[in-house]
Structure formats: structure tokens, C-alpha cells
Design a protein around this motif. Sequence first.
Motif, short mmCIF file in Angstrom:
data_model
loop_
_atom_site.label_atom_id
_atom_site.label_comp_id
_atom_site.label_asym_id
_atom_site.label_seq_id
_atom_site.Cartn_x
_atom_site.Cartn_y
_atom_site.Cartn_z
N ASP A 1 30.15 35.65 21.78
CA ASP A 1 30.90 35.84 23.02
C ASP A 1 31.19 37.34 23.13
OD1 ASP A 1 32.69 36.07 25.10
OD2 ASP A 1 34.09 34.56 24.35
N GLY A 2 30.51 38.01 24.03
CA GLY A 2 30.67 39.46 24.19
C GLY A 2 31.51 39.84 25.39
N THR A 3 32.39 38.94 25.85
CA THR A 3 33.15 39.19 27.07
C THR A 3 34.05 40.41 26.96
OG1 THR A 3 33.13 36.85 27.67
CG2 THR A 3 34.82 38.21 28.68
N VAL A 4 34.78 40.56 25.84
CA VAL A 4 35.77 41.64 25.75
C VAL A 4 35.12 43.02 25.84
CG1 VAL A 4 37.48 42.74 24.26
CG2 VAL A 4 37.52 40.28 24.58
N PRO A 5 34.13 43.36 25.01
CA PRO A 5 33.53 44.69 25.17
C PRO A 5 32.56 44.75 26.33
CG PRO A 5 32.47 43.52 23.38
CD PRO A 5 33.62 42.66 23.83
N SER A 6 32.05 43.60 26.79
CA SER A 6 31.07 43.48 27.87
C SER A 6 29.71 43.98 27.42
CB SER A 6 31.51 44.23 29.13
OG SER A 6 31.23 45.62 29.02
N ASP B 1 33.87 38.00 35.01
CA ASP B 1 35.02 38.38 35.83
C ASP B 1 35.04 39.88 36.13
OD1 ASP B 1 35.79 36.15 33.78
OD2 ASP B 1 37.07 35.76 35.49
N ARG B 2 34.90 40.70 35.08
CA ARG B 2 34.95 42.15 35.29
C ARG B 2 33.69 42.66 35.96
NH1 ARG B 2 36.99 44.71 29.74
NH2 ARG B 2 35.49 43.17 29.02
N VAL B 3 32.55 42.08 35.63
CA VAL B 3 31.32 42.50 36.30
C VAL B 3 31.47 42.35 37.81
CG1 VAL B 3 28.90 41.90 36.68
CG2 VAL B 3 29.79 42.04 34.35
N ALA B 4 32.05 41.23 38.24
CA ALA B 4 32.23 40.95 39.67
C ALA B 4 33.55 41.49 40.21
CB ALA B 4 32.13 39.45 39.91
N ALA B 5 34.25 42.31 39.42
CA ALA B 5 35.49 42.97 39.86
C ALA B 5 36.54 41.96 40.33
CB ALA B 5 35.20 44.00 40.94
N ILE C 1 28.51 39.47 42.26
CA ILE C 1 27.82 39.89 41.04
C ILE C 1 26.83 41.01 41.34
CG2 ILE C 1 26.20 39.13 39.26
CD1 ILE C 1 27.49 36.32 39.51
N ASP C 2 26.14 40.90 42.47
CA ASP C 2 25.18 41.93 42.88
C ASP C 2 25.86 43.29 43.03
OD1 ASP C 2 22.95 43.25 43.82
OD2 ASP C 2 23.05 42.39 45.83
N GLU C 3 26.93 43.32 43.80
CA GLU C 3 27.67 44.57 43.99
C GLU C 3 28.29 45.04 42.68
OE1 GLU C 3 29.39 47.94 45.51
OE2 GLU C 3 27.80 46.65 46.32
N GLY D 1 50.54 42.14 36.59
CA GLY D 1 49.23 41.74 37.10
C GLY D 1 48.95 40.26 37.07
N ARG D 2 49.97 39.44 36.83
CA ARG D 2 49.72 38.01 36.67
C ARG D 2 49.27 37.32 37.95
NH1 ARG D 2 47.87 36.84 32.57
NH2 ARG D 2 48.38 34.65 32.91
N THR D 3 49.57 37.91 39.10
CA THR D 3 49.13 37.31 40.36
C THR D 3 47.80 37.90 40.83
OG1 THR D 3 50.37 38.92 41.68
CG2 THR D 3 51.52 36.89 41.06
N GLU D 4 47.26 38.83 40.04
CA GLU D 4 46.00 39.48 40.40
C GLU D 4 44.83 38.77 39.71
OE1 GLU D 4 45.89 41.85 42.61
OE2 GLU D 4 48.08 41.88 42.79
N PRO D 5 43.64 38.83 40.28
CA PRO D 5 42.49 38.16 39.67
C PRO D 5 42.07 38.81 38.36
CG PRO D 5 41.77 39.51 41.52
CD PRO D 5 43.27 39.51 41.55
N ALA D 6 41.67 37.99 37.40
CA ALA D 6 41.16 38.51 36.12
C ALA D 6 39.92 39.35 36.38
CB ALA D 6 40.84 37.35 35.19
N GLY D 7 39.86 40.50 35.72
CA GLY D 7 38.71 41.37 35.85
C GLY D 7 38.73 42.28 37.05
N GLY D 8 39.81 42.22 37.84
CA GLY D 8 39.90 43.02 39.05
C GLY D 8 40.51 44.39 38.84
N TYR D 9 41.10 44.91 39.91
CA TYR D 9 41.61 46.28 39.91
C TYR D 9 42.83 46.45 39.00
CZ TYR D 9 43.67 50.57 41.78
OH TYR D 9 44.22 51.82 41.91
N ALA D 10 43.71 45.47 38.99
CA ALA D 10 45.02 45.63 38.36
C ALA D 10 44.99 45.37 36.85
CB ALA D 10 46.04 44.69 39.01
#
Length: 273
Positions: free
Chosen positions: A75-80, A99-103, A140-142, A224-233
Motif C-alpha cells: 500500500d503506497g498511498t502515504v508517500p504516493s 484521493d490526493r491524485v484527484a485533489a 483523475i485526468d486533471e 480540515g475535518r469537513t474538507e475532502p481527503a486529499g484536497g487543498y486543506a
Amino acid sequence: MLSQLELEARYADAASAATAHFVYAGHVNEAIERCDLAQEGDIVADAIGGAGLCVPNLRELASKARDAGGRLIVDGTVPSHFGCRPLELGAAVALEALDRVAAGRLSRKVVAIASRAPLSFDGVDAVGSDVIDAADLAAIDEGLRTFPDRMQCHVDHARALAEYLACFEGGSRACPTPVLLRIPTTRWPRGFLCMGLGLPSILSCLPAGASRRGEFIECCRLNGRTEPAGGYATRLHARDGAKGYAVRVFAGLDDPLVIAADLDQVLRSCAVL
């Protein structure tokens, strides 16, 4: 926009894989179970994870799995895939929640399953892609187009927050160590991280004072609990649940100085409790 097959091929190339599949799953372990990836003799490991953000030696684990007649699944999610490429370190399969790939713009969690060879058991293709919604494919594309720059920013902000937490001096005689910081920076197995990174975009700390981490996180205005995982916050996460004692900090793209100021206020109030 690229088609799903084209996006999977693009992800496979970025992850140094021969092939990749996208599936909907609540988490990586669910994808492993649903796709029946782990077989007898296989070893499943996090690239970075566990109570102390442990960093296993993937090369040694891969060798151990081969000796047992199995494969290493990571599982390489944390370092990506930007920060670590398990397939180049001996893993046969590497998974990553996107999540982070798709912001943070996915409607449902998508997990990428990348492998060094087509995934099959007894000569039968065992893993196929889900049909990913058009909106999620667009995210994911963007995201893949901008991911290297964004991920470097995540890492730089994590470094800034780590420097603040390491220097925090808000303790008292009753609470001499207000923050126990866990950053796996000095014991990386050789060649573990790509792109010259010095640490991942996640920190783990044990702030003193508040009796439960859920309480500590609630006290942080910018948690950041109301913000999406992997997003800006930047997002704070109670690793062991609201009644646990550890807080994980997933550095975002927001100003780390503003986040540090918010953490500072709460840590200082906790230190005098």
C-alpha cells in the motif's frame, strides 16, 4: 479527456508498472480483499504506516516473500507513486488510494492497482477495472497532470509543520514534553524515496494535555475535518479513533504558517491543563 484505459496506462507509466486497474473501494485493504490479490505466501505491507509511521525495508520483504513462494503487495498511498515506487523496490503489486491524485474531487474512493506483470492466478485474469464515473475520470485526468507539483507542495508544507512541532516550547513542569513528534526521516531504507524527498506529507504527534485526540482535533479551528481527503486543506486525523492518543497531520496546500499558528494556540492551552 483521456479514456479510462488511457488513464490507467498513464498511471501505470508513472508508477513504473506494466499494467494498472482502477477500482472503487472504501480503502486499499478492501480492494485487496475484493480482488482476491493476497494469496498464500504473499506479504502485504504499508510503504509507510502503523503506529509510529513505520518504514519497512521493502527489498527485504520482497526477498522474504519470494523465499516463501509468494509476492510482496504494498500500500503506497502515504508517500504516493510520486514519492515512492514499490515496484522498483521488489514489490509485485502496488496499490494507491487516489484521493490526493484527484485533489479530493472524487465522488467515491478510487484505488489504483499497479503491477509489474498482468495479474493472474492459474492463468486466469483475476483483476479487472471497475467502470469509473466520467466525473471521477475527469478528476483523475486533471489530477495526474498537476500531481508532481502539488505533491511537492504537500511535502514542503509537511516539512514546515514538522519544524514547528519539533521546536514547540509550550510545556510546563507538569507537562515537560507537550508534543512527541514521529517523522520517519532518518531511517529510510536506501533508495526508498524518489524525487529527492526527505519526508512524506504526513506527520504523527502525541500532544499532551487534552485527554483524547478527538477533543484536541475539535479544539483546532483549522482541523480540515469537513474538507475532502486529499484536497487543498490540511486535515487532522485521530489515528486510533476519537478516544485514542495520536494525531496525524496530513499536510495540505494551504499556508502551513496559518496551520502552525492554529496548532500553537491549542497546544499551548493543552500544556497548561
